[in-house]
Design an enzyme around this catalytic site. Structure first.
Site, short mmCIF file in Angstrom:
data_model
loop_
_atom_site.label_atom_id
_atom_site.label_comp_id
_atom_site.label_asym_id
_atom_site.label_seq_id
_atom_site.Cartn_x
_atom_site.Cartn_y
_atom_site.Cartn_z
N VAL A 96 6.73 5.85 -5.69
CA VAL A 96 8.17 5.59 -5.50
C VAL A 96 8.29 4.52 -4.41
O VAL A 96 7.59 4.56 -3.40
CB VAL A 96 8.91 6.89 -5.08
CG1 VAL A 96 10.39 6.64 -4.92
CG2 VAL A 96 8.66 7.99 -6.12
N LYS A 105 0.21 6.97 -5.48
CA LYS A 105 0.03 6.15 -4.28
C LYS A 105 -1.30 6.46 -3.62
O LYS A 105 -2.02 5.57 -3.19
CB LYS A 105 1.19 6.40 -3.32
CG LYS A 105 1.00 5.71 -2.01
CD LYS A 105 2.29 5.54 -1.28
CE LYS A 105 2.04 4.93 0.06
NZ LYS A 105 1.42 5.91 0.96
N ASP A 106 -1.63 7.76 -3.53
CA ASP A 106 -2.94 8.16 -2.99
C ASP A 106 -3.89 8.25 -4.18
O ASP A 106 -4.29 9.33 -4.60
CB ASP A 106 -2.82 9.49 -2.25
CG ASP A 106 -1.97 9.35 -1.00
OD1 ASP A 106 -2.23 8.44 -0.20
OD2 ASP A 106 -1.03 10.14 -0.84
N GLY A 166 1.03 12.12 -6.30
CA GLY A 166 1.48 10.74 -6.41
C GLY A 166 0.30 9.79 -6.66
O GLY A 166 -0.80 10.00 -6.14
N HIS A 214 10.04 12.48 2.06
CA HIS A 214 10.88 11.32 1.74
C HIS A 214 11.08 11.28 0.24
O HIS A 214 10.59 12.16 -0.48
CB HIS A 214 10.24 10.03 2.27
CG HIS A 214 8.81 9.86 1.87
ND1 HIS A 214 8.43 9.63 0.58
CD2 HIS A 214 7.66 9.94 2.58
CE1 HIS A 214 7.13 9.54 0.50
NE2 HIS A 214 6.62 9.74 1.71
N HIS A 274 8.21 12.11 -2.16
CA HIS A 274 7.91 13.53 -2.41
C HIS A 274 8.94 14.14 -3.35
O HIS A 274 8.60 14.96 -4.21
CB HIS A 274 7.95 14.34 -1.11
CG HIS A 274 6.94 13.93 -0.09
ND1 HIS A 274 7.27 13.24 1.05
CD2 HIS A 274 5.61 14.12 -0.03
CE1 HIS A 274 6.19 13.02 1.78
NE2 HIS A 274 5.16 13.54 1.15
N MET A 317 6.91 4.08 -0.63
CA MET A 317 7.43 5.03 0.35
C MET A 317 6.29 5.80 1.01
O MET A 317 5.33 6.18 0.35
CB MET A 317 8.39 5.99 -0.33
CG MET A 317 9.63 5.26 -0.74
SD MET A 317 11.02 6.37 -0.81
CE MET A 317 12.25 5.23 -1.35
O1 PAF Z 1 -1.34 14.02 0.05
C1 PAF Z 1 -1.14 14.87 0.94
O2 PAF Z 1 -0.06 14.98 1.51
C2 PAF Z 1 -2.29 15.77 1.34
O3 PAF Z 1 -3.51 15.11 1.30
C3 PAF Z 1 -2.34 17.07 0.52
C4 PAF Z 1 -2.62 16.79 -0.95
C5 PAF Z 1 -1.04 17.83 0.66
C6 PAF Z 1 -3.46 17.97 1.02
O4 PAF Z 1 -3.29 18.33 2.35
#
Ligand code: PAF
Length: 283
Positions: A176, A149-150, A147, A34, A37, A184
């Site tokens: 974002v 976000k995580d 991001g 989305h 990303h 998102m």
């Molecule tokens: O954030 C994610 O989408 C996943 O945890 C990652 C960093 C791609 C690892 O699989």
């Protein structure tokens, strides 16, 4: 755009660029892309000569009760979006290619893996740090964009890269958001219309915290204000509100006297939404 399904193809592409003196940025993803990303891809493009996106739904970061098989996937659409952003290569391995017959070695950041989301999802962050290490070893990037976000994932990867002297720079990217403020996420499409309307309250409650933080209040008062704001989304089950040191994610108490991060996890039906914001007292 080069599509690499094997580690050998990916290594070959990167080798050519490095020989030509070009830098490489990577954006690790699990696909179903989305705008969030794509923001990471654009950031990688600003930092590096070549941009690699990886798409791999990593089984080792899913718990036994988390359904890996229903994780949304749309490879054709993902590739079209990445191509439109001028991505140079996409690494798209399958599970066999990625883990093969091995899978006995893990990378773990024990402290950061065990707290917050890690306490709710045992093994999750060990799966993340292991797959991210493998992706770094395969792509050998100069930059990797993640991001905010995580936030816990970003903090943990930074710590891992520092601790293990991995030779790359971790580049954070602001969350974002949709026009109304909802962060998102590929999970947003699974919200009902009613839940989607209420989900905006996550970012609103973070704005409440941000404003209140300026007067250096007690941590407990901040948490109470966030919870009160989240109560305006009656369908949302608040799973956690955490206010932690923005650098280390250590618990805070007393008065807010340094930058902190507010981390939210709220469940709407079966969909768990997370959001975060760094807040600080006014100078
Ligand atoms: O954030 C994610 O989408 C996943 O945890 C990652 C960093 C791609 C690892 O699989």
């Amino acid at each position: 755009m080069i599509i690499c399904r094997t580690k050998a193809e990916m290594r070959e592409a990167v080798r050519g660029w490095k020989r030509a003196g070009e830098t490489v940025g990577v954006v690790p993803t699990m696909g179903y892309l989305h705008e969030g990303h794509l923001g990471l891809v654009r950031m990688a493009r600003q930092k590096a000569d070549r941009v690699v996106a990886t798409i791999f739904v990593n089984p080792t970061q899913f718990g036994p009760n988390e359904d890996l098989t229903t994780y949304p996937r749309d490879e054709a659409r993902d590739l079209a979006l990445l191509e439109a952003e001028g991505t140079d290569a996409v690494f798209l391995p399958n599970v066999e290619e990625m883990y093969g017959a091995g899978g006995d070695t893990f990378v773990e950041v024990p402290g950061l893996s065990a707290i917050l989301q890690g306490a709710l999802r045992p093994g999750h962050f060990r799966g993340v740090s292991t797959v991210v290490t493998k992706l770094f070893n395969i792509v050998t990037p100069d930059f990797a964009v993640f991001g905010e976000k995580d936030y816990q994932q970003l903090t943990l990867i930074r710590q891992m890269v520092r601790d293990l002297d991995m030779p790359l720079e971790i580049v954070p990217h602001k969350t974002v958001r949709e026009a109304d403020g909802l962060a998102m996420s590929s999970r947003n499409v699974r919200l009902t219309a009613e839940h989607r309307a209420e989900a905006v309250q996550l970012s609103r409650s973070l704005t409440v915290a941000e404003e209140l933080a300026k007067s250096a209040p007690a941590i407990s008062a901040l948490e109470a204000a966030v919870r009160q704001s989240l109560a305006e989304a009656p369908s949302g089950k608040v799973e956690s509100v955490d206010i932690r040191d923005a650098e280390t994610l250590e618990e805070l108490s007393g008065m807010l006297d340094r930058p902190a991060v507010v981390l939210l996890a709220v469940r709407f039906g079966t969909v768990l939404l997370i959001d975060q914001r760094v807040i600080a007292p006014a100078d």
